[in-house]
Design a protein around this motif. Sequence first.
Motif, PDB file in Angstrom:
ATOM      1  N   PRO A 130      -6.409   3.939 -15.313  1.00 14.04           N
ATOM      2  CA  PRO A 130      -6.395   4.146 -13.858  1.00 14.04           C
ATOM      3  C   PRO A 130      -6.346   2.611 -13.201  1.00 14.04           C
ATOM      4  N   ALA A 131      -6.990   1.631 -14.017  1.00 10.49           N
ATOM      5  CA  ALA A 131      -7.105   0.249 -13.412  1.00 10.49           C
ATOM      6  C   ALA A 131      -5.927  -0.203 -13.186  1.00 10.49           C
ATOM      7  N   ALA A 132      -4.873  -0.047 -14.266  1.00 13.61           N
ATOM      8  CA  ALA A 132      -3.647  -0.484 -14.228  1.00 13.61           C
ATOM      9  C   ALA A 132      -2.826   0.068 -13.051  1.00 13.61           C
ATOM     10  N   ASP A 133      -3.117   1.550 -12.849  1.00  9.45           N
ATOM     11  CA  ASP A 133      -2.282   2.179 -11.692  1.00  9.45           C
ATOM     12  C   ASP A 133      -2.725   1.633 -10.256  1.00  9.45           C
ATOM     13  N   LYS A 134      -4.069   1.439 -10.231  1.00  7.97           N
ATOM     14  CA  LYS A 134      -4.451   0.950  -8.744  1.00  7.97           C
ATOM     15  C   LYS A 134      -4.313  -0.571  -8.579  1.00  7.97           C
ATOM     16  N   LEU A 135      -3.886  -1.327  -9.730  1.00  4.98           N
ATOM     17  CA  LEU A 135      -3.672  -2.821  -9.532  1.00  4.98           C
ATOM     18  C   LEU A 135      -2.201  -2.733  -9.235  1.00  4.98           C
ATOM     19  N   TYR A 136      -1.214  -1.852  -9.894  1.00  5.68           N
ATOM     20  CA  TYR A 136       0.036  -1.879  -9.247  1.00  5.68           C
ATOM     21  C   TYR A 136       0.220  -1.366  -7.849  1.00  5.68           C
ATOM     22  N   VAL A 137      -0.722  -0.277  -7.530  1.00  2.00           N
ATOM     23  CA  VAL A 137      -0.513   0.162  -6.203  1.00  2.00           C
ATOM     24  C   VAL A 137      -0.980  -0.897  -5.199  1.00  2.00           C
ATOM     25  N   PHE A 138      -1.967  -1.759  -5.385  1.00  4.72           N
ATOM     26  CA  PHE A 138      -2.434  -2.926  -4.501  1.00  4.72           C
ATOM     27  C   PHE A 138      -1.337  -4.031  -4.762  1.00  4.72           C
ATOM     28  N   ALA A 139      -1.040  -4.419  -6.012  1.00  5.15           N
ATOM     29  CA  ALA A 139      -0.018  -5.268  -5.837  1.00  5.15           C
ATOM     30  C   ALA A 139       1.380  -5.111  -5.217  1.00  5.15           C
ATOM     31  N   THR A 140       1.638  -3.736  -5.104  1.00  3.48           N
ATOM     32  CA  THR A 140       2.793  -3.296  -4.518  1.00  3.48           C
ATOM     33  C   THR A 140       2.569  -3.396  -2.794  1.00  3.48           C
ATOM     34  N   LEU A 141       1.737  -2.911  -2.555  1.00  3.58           N
ATOM     35  CA  LEU A 141       0.967  -2.785  -1.061  1.00  3.58           C
ATOM     36  C   LEU A 141       1.234  -4.176  -0.701  1.00  3.58           C
ATOM     37  N   LEU A 142       0.512  -5.066  -1.423  1.00  2.00           N
ATOM     38  CA  LEU A 142       0.524  -6.651  -0.960  1.00  2.00           C
ATOM     39  C   LEU A 142       1.859  -7.135  -0.746  1.00  2.00           C
ATOM     40  N   GLY A 143       2.793  -6.865  -1.951  1.00  2.00           N
ATOM     41  CA  GLY A 143       3.960  -7.459  -1.789  1.00  2.00           C
ATOM     42  C   GLY A 143       4.928  -6.938  -0.454  1.00  2.00           C
ATOM     43  N   LEU A 144       5.012  -5.581  -0.383  1.00  2.00           N
ATOM     44  CA  LEU A 144       5.602  -4.816   0.698  1.00  2.00           C
ATOM     45  C   LEU A 144       5.055  -5.297   1.934  1.00  2.00           C
ATOM     46  N   LEU A 145       3.755  -5.461   2.149  1.00  9.02           N
ATOM     47  CA  LEU A 145       3.261  -6.110   3.455  1.00  9.02           C
ATOM     48  C   LEU A 145       3.726  -7.260   3.666  1.00  9.02           C
ATOM     49  N   LEU A 146       3.412  -8.350   2.896  1.00 10.66           N
ATOM     50  CA  LEU A 146       3.739  -9.594   3.084  1.00 10.66           C
ATOM     51  C   LEU A 146       5.544  -9.778   3.311  1.00 10.66           C
ATOM     52  N   ARG A 147       6.294  -8.680   2.765  1.00  9.97           N
ATOM     53  CA  ARG A 147       7.420  -8.856   2.909  1.00  9.97           C
ATOM     54  C   ARG A 147       7.929  -8.166   4.129  1.00  9.97           C
ATOM     55  N   GLU A 148       6.966  -7.561   4.955  1.00 11.77           N
ATOM     56  CA  GLU A 148       7.070  -6.901   6.005  1.00 11.77           C
ATOM     57  C   GLU A 148       8.184  -5.550   6.067  1.00 11.77           C
ATOM     58  N   VAL A 149       7.856  -5.065   5.013  1.00 12.39           N
ATOM     59  CA  VAL A 149       8.740  -3.724   4.392  1.00 12.39           C
ATOM     60  C   VAL A 149       7.814  -2.643   4.876  1.00 12.39           C
ATOM     61  N   ILE A 150       6.382  -2.670   4.760  1.00 13.11           N
ATOM     62  CA  ILE A 150       5.603  -1.473   5.364  1.00 13.11           C
ATOM     63  C   ILE A 150       4.815  -2.296   6.519  1.00 13.11           C
ATOM     64  N   PRO A 151       4.199  -1.366   7.407  1.00  8.79           N
ATOM     65  CA  PRO A 151       3.087  -1.761   8.358  1.00  8.79           C
ATOM     66  C   PRO A 151       1.998  -1.836   7.796  1.00  8.79           C
ATOM     67  N   TRP A 152       0.840  -2.715   8.552  1.00  7.43           N
ATOM     68  CA  TRP A 152      -0.340  -2.978   8.050  1.00  7.43           C
ATOM     69  C   TRP A 152      -1.199  -1.767   8.209  1.00  7.43           C
ATOM     70  N   TRP A 153      -0.824  -0.662   8.801  1.00  5.93           N
ATOM     71  CA  TRP A 153      -1.898   0.581   9.073  1.00  5.93           C
ATOM     72  C   TRP A 153      -1.655   1.294   7.688  1.00  5.93           C
ATOM     73  N   LEU A 154      -0.370   1.492   7.200  1.00  9.21           N
ATOM     74  CA  LEU A 154      -0.463   2.054   5.940  1.00  9.21           C
ATOM     75  C   LEU A 154      -1.292   1.681   4.735  1.00  9.21           C
ATOM     76  N   VAL A 155      -1.391  -0.042   4.638  1.00  8.62           N
ATOM     77  CA  VAL A 155      -2.212  -0.777   3.708  1.00  8.62           C
ATOM     78  C   VAL A 155      -3.708  -0.209   4.175  1.00  8.62           C
ATOM     79  N   ALA A 156      -3.894  -0.142   5.396  1.00  7.16           N
ATOM     80  CA  ALA A 156      -5.353   0.032   5.694  1.00  7.16           C
ATOM     81  C   ALA A 156      -5.782   1.245   5.572  1.00  7.16           C
ATOM     82  N   ILE A 157      -4.841   2.244   5.470  1.00  3.62           N
ATOM     83  CA  ILE A 157      -5.241   3.876   5.314  1.00  3.62           C
ATOM     84  C   ILE A 157      -5.348   3.935   3.891  1.00  3.62           C
TER      85      ILE A 157
END
Length: 194
Positions: A74-101
């Motif tokens: 589960p740690a690997a799963d969560k790290l992939y989710v967080f890494a992907t969220l960070l990448g998508l957010l910094l690339r402006e693919v997803i909005p900040w509110w989805l990351v916040a939720i």
Amino acid sequence: MSETSAEDRIWTVPNLLSFLRLLGVPVFLWLVLGPKADGWAIALLMVAGFTDWLDGKIARAWNQTSRLGRLIDPAADKLYVFATLLGLLLREVIPWWLVAIILGREIFVGCFFPVLRKYGYKALPVHFLGKAAMANLMYAFPLLFLASHTGAWYADIARIVGWAFAIWGTGLYWWAGLLYVVQVRQLVTAAKKE
């Protein structure tokens, strides 16, 4: 081999797959934020998703479940989710509110860890709903990456399907978090009766 020693195993095929997934997290972030090699990043996400499924199958089929596996998988799963969220957010693919939720759910559930530890529990088993939520999010993220390729023939389809998976996965993620809290409450109630 006794059951206790089987639980303490480190060198198993499922654990190796989980370790490899962990090693892929920084590579994934570099691909997304450095050269912006989305094709390779998506391929790495797909391999991570497949090995996540595979390590669970192997662990059950070959009786290679272990305490370490229940922590790093589960740690690997969560790290992939967080890494992907960070990448998508910094690339402006997803909005900040989805990351916040999504991060808000982690903080909410994390508030109950001290309660678990107080009653002698390190963690609770991953619920099926949590696995379903993670699967939805792991489908959503590559599709949202593809959706960011404006003008590509697949971008609109990827956007619709990707957001459907993201919304459904986020809802399930919160639902699983609420079930986790219910489990904690049941454990505390049972412990107080003893």
